[in-house]
Scaffold this active site. Structure first.
Site, PDB file in Angstrom:
ATOM      1  N   GLU A  16      14.815  18.661   5.728  1.00  0.00           N
ATOM      2  CA  GLU A  16      15.628  17.731   6.260  1.00  0.00           C
ATOM      3  C   GLU A  16      14.811  18.308   8.085  1.00  0.00           C
ATOM      4  O   GLU A  16      16.116  18.992   8.003  1.00  0.00           O
ATOM      5  CB  GLU A  16      16.481  16.872   5.701  1.00  0.00           C
ATOM      6  CG  GLU A  16      16.506  15.928   6.428  1.00  0.00           C
ATOM      7  CD  GLU A  16      17.960  14.600   5.592  1.00  0.00           C
ATOM      8  OE1 GLU A  16      17.433  14.424   4.566  1.00  0.00           O
ATOM      9  OE2 GLU A  16      18.789  14.365   6.357  1.00  0.00           O
ATOM     10  N   ALA A  50      20.274   5.130  12.463  1.00  0.00           N
ATOM     11  CA  ALA A  50      20.099   3.557  12.072  1.00  0.00           C
ATOM     12  C   ALA A  50      20.783   2.865  13.388  1.00  0.00           C
ATOM     13  O   ALA A  50      20.001   1.679  13.211  1.00  0.00           O
ATOM     14  CB  ALA A  50      20.761   2.861  10.723  1.00  0.00           C
ATOM     15  N   HIS A  77      12.063   8.844   7.507  1.00  0.00           N
ATOM     16  CA  HIS A  77      13.420   8.316   7.171  1.00  0.00           C
ATOM     17  C   HIS A  77      13.063   6.521   7.330  1.00  0.00           C
ATOM     18  O   HIS A  77      12.595   6.672   8.243  1.00  0.00           O
ATOM     19  CB  HIS A  77      14.812   8.459   7.913  1.00  0.00           C
ATOM     20  CG  HIS A  77      14.965   9.828   6.790  1.00  0.00           C
ATOM     21  ND1 HIS A  77      16.244  10.961   6.845  1.00  0.00           N
ATOM     22  CD2 HIS A  77      13.908  10.757   6.264  1.00  0.00           C
ATOM     23  CE1 HIS A  77      15.965  11.650   5.713  1.00  0.00           C
ATOM     24  NE2 HIS A  77      14.655  12.127   5.541  1.00  0.00           N
ATOM     25  N   ALA A 123      19.263  -1.077   0.336  1.00  0.00           N
ATOM     26  CA  ALA A 123      18.093   0.017   0.045  1.00  0.00           C
ATOM     27  C   ALA A 123      17.038  -1.089  -0.211  1.00  0.00           C
ATOM     28  O   ALA A 123      15.406  -0.610  -0.245  1.00  0.00           O
ATOM     29  CB  ALA A 123      18.186   1.393  -0.107  1.00  0.00           C
ATOM     30  N   LYS A 163      16.898   0.843  -7.473  1.00  0.00           N
ATOM     31  CA  LYS A 163      16.122   0.832  -6.268  1.00  0.00           C
ATOM     32  C   LYS A 163      15.089   1.283  -7.394  1.00  0.00           C
ATOM     33  O   LYS A 163      13.840   1.278  -6.611  1.00  0.00           O
ATOM     34  CB  LYS A 163      17.220   2.422  -5.926  1.00  0.00           C
ATOM     35  CG  LYS A 163      17.653   1.459  -4.624  1.00  0.00           C
ATOM     36  CD  LYS A 163      18.397   2.030  -3.515  1.00  0.00           C
ATOM     37  CE  LYS A 163      19.504   3.681  -3.383  1.00  0.00           C
ATOM     38  NZ  LYS A 163      20.266   4.105  -2.060  1.00  0.00           N
TER      39      LYS A 163
END
Ligand code: FAD
Length: 287
Positions: A16, A50, A77, A123, A163
């Site tokens: 990541e 975000a 993302h 989410a 989810k």
């Protein structure tokens, strides 16, 4: 390639990265990627802040470069907390145009003292939306020690199941420093009928501030042996880095022995740290 395909073949090793801060030169990320490409990960995921909202373009661009310039599968993302449905649709169109097939769908952190501006409360709503608007693989976040806002572990697992039912193909955990939390979580997930691959998120801790921030943000437990390590080396950055790498390797060896589906390394944009960890565990992952 859809990342869910990878788990059918082997244990997955992914990395990541985050886009450069607004005041950092643009090309720092390409120096990072030059170094990380030696590791030959199964995929690289690119975060998206975000709160800021203005680095979404960067996330899409970097995810596209990872795929097309470096030939490594990429994941973008996407936190929904400040997005309207129209914003999300436009971002999905941008990802499609760049040939990006994988999205890590998140809520994002609720900013302190500010009401979220977007239309996705959790989410699972974003996952449903993505599923309806394109042929993407969707990944979701999970929390071995429970999400910091969760009222109970049981509620948290129920929400995770939503989810997966909404269409998440695989899960990546928040960092944890005691593998027992991961094994207990994996068991709870299996009992709840969650049967998608779960990658263990490992963060090699290389400075004290980094871990203090993570504890505040995520509420992870600091095991005694970890605290002793940090206290011993906190004034010696090289020794602390090496100790942090050794600690992460130790966690990964144990996870692989216990048949983890994959390892997702939070690289903190440090190719050196990622290379050293990869070199130490590569033969174990592929054995
Ligand atoms: P959710 O799944 O919505 O869960 C948030 C909380 O709400 C939990 O307590 C959950 O139990 C509860 N909940 C969930 N669904 C419901 C429901 N339907 N009804 C009631 N309660 C519910 N943040 C970023 O801003 N950018 C990134 O790039 C980023 N990358 C990340 C990558 C990974 C691997 C991880 C683990 C986290 C990442 N985060 C990122 C952080 C993430 O945005 C935060 O942890 C956030 O607080 C929760 O996101 P989520 O997608 O897990 O939210």
């Amino acid at each position: 390639m859809k990342t869910s395909e990878l788990f059918k073949e082997r244990k997955v090793f992914s990395l990541e990265i985050f886009p450069p801060k607004p005041d950092a030169p643009e090309d720092t990320i390409y120096k990072t990627l030059d170094g990380l490409s030696f590791v030959k990960p199964d995929f690289i995921s690119v975060t998206y802040g975000a709160a800021g909202g203005n680095n979404c373009g960067k996330t899409v661009q970097i995810a596209s470069d990872v795929k097309h310039r470096y030939g490594i599968e990429s994941v973008a993302h996407l936190p929904g907390i400040n997005l309207t449905r129209e914003d999300a649709r436009m971002i999905l169109d941008g990802l499609k145009a760049q040939g990006i097939e994988n999205i890590l769908a998140l809520r994002g952190d609720v900013p302190e003292g500010e009401a979220p501006r977007g239309e996705f409360k959790h989410a699972d709503e974003l996952i449903t939306f993505i599923r309806e608007h394109g042929d993407f693989d969707v990944i979701a976040a999970c929390y071995p020690e429970g999400h910091i806002e969760a009222t109970t572990m049981v509620d948290d697992i129920h929400h995770l199941k939503h989810k997966v039912d909404a269409g998440a193909n695989h899960l990546i955990t928040q960092l944890f420093l005691d593998n027992r939390h991961f094994y207990n979580f994996r068991e709870r997930a299996a009992i709840a009928g969650i049967n998608v691959p779960i990658e263990a998120g490992i963060m090699p801790v290389t400075n004290k501030k980094q871990i203090e921030r993570m504890v505040k943000l995520c509420g992870v437990e600091l095991p005694e042996k970890f605290v002793k390590m940090i206290n011993r080396y906190e004034n010696n950055p090289v020794a602390l880095r090496d100790a942090g790498i050794a600690y992460a390797i130790d966690q990964i060896v144990d996870l692989i022995s216990q048949d983890v589906d994959g390892i997702h390394l939070y690289t903190m944009n440090s190719p050196l740290v990622a290379q050293r960890i990869h070199e130490a565990v590569y033969n174990l992952i592929t054995a």
